[in-house]
Design an enzyme around this catalytic site. Structure first.
Site, mmCIF file in Angstrom:
data_model
loop_
_atom_site.group_PDB
_atom_site.id
_atom_site.type_symbol
_atom_site.label_atom_id
_atom_site.label_comp_id
_atom_site.label_asym_id
_atom_site.label_seq_id
_atom_site.Cartn_x
_atom_site.Cartn_y
_atom_site.Cartn_z
ATOM 1 C CD GLU A 70 33.456 40.049 48.456
ATOM 2 O OE1 GLU A 70 34.274 39.558 47.560
ATOM 3 O OE2 GLU A 70 33.650 40.929 49.548
ATOM 4 C CG ASP A 90 36.132 37.596 45.908
ATOM 5 O OD1 ASP A 90 35.195 38.456 45.546
ATOM 6 O OD2 ASP A 90 36.897 38.040 46.675
ATOM 7 C CB ILE A 92 35.221 41.694 41.752
ATOM 8 C CG1 ILE A 92 34.403 41.468 40.398
ATOM 9 C CG2 ILE A 92 36.506 42.407 41.493
ATOM 10 C CD1 ILE A 92 33.998 42.932 39.870
ATOM 11 C CG ASP A 93 40.152 38.482 46.193
ATOM 12 O OD1 ASP A 93 39.756 39.096 47.001
ATOM 13 O OD2 ASP A 93 41.423 38.096 45.972
ATOM 14 C CB THR A 95 35.917 44.974 45.039
ATOM 15 O OG1 THR A 95 35.571 43.464 44.935
ATOM 16 C CG2 THR A 95 34.907 45.941 44.568
ATOM 17 C CG ASP A 220 38.796 37.722 50.491
ATOM 18 O OD1 ASP A 220 38.233 38.040 49.360
ATOM 19 O OD2 ASP A 220 38.647 38.094 51.521
HETATM 20 C C1 IPD Z 1 39.675 41.827 49.530
HETATM 21 C C2 IPD Z 1 40.845 41.708 48.688
HETATM 22 C C3 IPD Z 1 42.114 42.560 49.572
HETATM 23 C C4 IPD Z 1 42.229 42.050 51.208
HETATM 24 C C5 IPD Z 1 40.909 41.929 51.600
HETATM 25 C C6 IPD Z 1 39.651 41.332 50.926
HETATM 26 P P1 IPD Z 1 37.530 41.725 47.923
HETATM 27 O O1 IPD Z 1 38.835 41.267 48.680
HETATM 28 O O2 IPD Z 1 41.311 40.428 48.699
HETATM 29 O O3 IPD Z 1 43.408 42.346 49.056
HETATM 30 O O4 IPD Z 1 43.079 42.835 51.896
HETATM 31 O O5 IPD Z 1 40.938 41.473 52.840
HETATM 32 O O6 IPD Z 1 38.175 41.517 51.581
HETATM 33 O O7 IPD Z 1 36.694 42.680 48.944
HETATM 34 O O8 IPD Z 1 38.110 42.720 46.762
HETATM 35 O O9 IPD Z 1 36.721 40.718 47.318
#
Ligand code: IPD
Length: 303
Positions: A70, A90, A92-93, A95, A220
């Site tokens: 990412e 990813d 930190i999924d 963030t 993700d």
């Molecule tokens: C996000 C999370 C969030 C989702 C977003 C993602 P990130 O990833 O998974 O739940 O709604 O579409 O982009 O940015 O925290 O790695």
């Protein structure tokens, strides 16, 4: 026969655990927040540090493997999938959760070869839950097998979704339209953990019947997609087009060059997904979701 990718998977589990320690420690400090595609698309130094930690350690052990990460993509690297062994990361999924200490944050690592997801690892760091799946060998949480819910009646179901990080008025309208439609079916409830990876693990664990979102990225969902399929669930595009009714959810098949699919004809580069316990529930959601098409992850950068 020995599993060709077992040592890579073992490494993914070990490095996800180490990454999770870094995330937990970082929660004790101040977290400087930066933004990416919009004022609500957040990133921190910890995201970047954890991604580098994972990539460096994989490079040392598997020097020929490739990466889609990412934060590397945010820094300008391409997001193009080849047939080569590729780690889709990813760091930190969730963030936004991390920034606010909302307690659902995951390290997500998918691994693809020939554009098929071979294994997926999602470490929910604050719950200390390690979700794993190896293609054809099942899905597990802390070593215990996972199975999706058997509920086929959407009115008896919980559906997970997210609002995403686009605030473009058309996208917000569509997101609210879908929410209203799904809520009015009516379902037992709507939930969202704030991380796509954990939402998918909740489907795999049988806690929610389905998760859908438009606007997610390949990093993700790469790992979670296999975890859902290996727990007996299905993946479908928000406009349908999943595996045909007689096909069991065998990840993964490529439908066009440059895409990455798991569980039939879901294109993980398309930024749209339904992950459900069954085709019945997924198809019911297709009828309620107001679709739109964000730019694909592998779209060439605008001039
Ligand atoms: C996000 C999370 C969030 C989702 C977003 C993602 P990130 O990833 O998974 O739940 O709604 O579409 O982009 O940015 O925290 O790695």
């Amino acid at each position: 026969m020995a599993d060709q990718w077992q040592s890579s998977m073992d490494h993914a589990v070990a490095i996800a655990r180490r990454a999770g320690e870094v995330v937990r420690e970082a929660l004790l400090d101040d977290r400087a927040v930066m933004t990416k595609s919009s004022s609500v698309d957040l990133v921190t130094q910890t995201d970047q540090k954890v991604e580098q930690l994972i990539i460096q350690s994989v490079k040392e052990k598997f020097p020929t493997h490739r990466f889609i990460g990412e934060e590397s993509v945010a820094a300008g690297e391409s997001c193009v999938l080849t047939d080569c062994p590729t780690w889709i990361i990813d760091p930190i999924d969730g963030t936004t959760n991390f920034v606010h200490a909302f307690p659902f944050v995951a390290v997500s690592i998918g691994f693809s070869v020939n554009k098929q997801v071979e294994f997926g690892v999602v470490y929910s760091c604050l719950e200390d839950k390690m979700f794993t799946a190896r293609r054809g060998k099942g899905a597990f949480c802390n070593g215990q097998p996972l199975e999706v819910s058997e509920q086929k009646d959407i009115q008896q179901s919980i559906v997970a979704t997210e609002f995403g990080s686009s605030r473009a008025p058309e996208a917000v309208d569509r997101i609210f339209c879908s929410l209203k439609n799904v809520l009015s079916i009516p379902v037992h409830g709507l939930r969202g953990a704030g991380t796509a990876a954990i939402n998918m693990c909740l489907v795999a664990s049988g806690c929610v019947e389905a998760y859908y979102e438009i606007g997610i990225h390949v990093w993700d969902v790469a790992a979670g997609s296999l975890i859902v399929c290996e727990a007996g669930g299905v993946l479908m595009d928000v406009e349908g087009n999943g595996p045909d009714a007689n096909t069991s959810c065998l990840p993964a098949r490529c439908v066009s060059d440059g895409c990455l699919c798991a569980g039939g004809e879901v294109d993980l580069m398309s930024r749209r997904i339904i992950a459900a316990n069954s085709r019945t529930i997924a198809e019911r959601l297709v009828r309620e979701i107001a679709p739109f098409r964000p730019p694909r992850d592998d779209a060439p950068p605008p001039n």
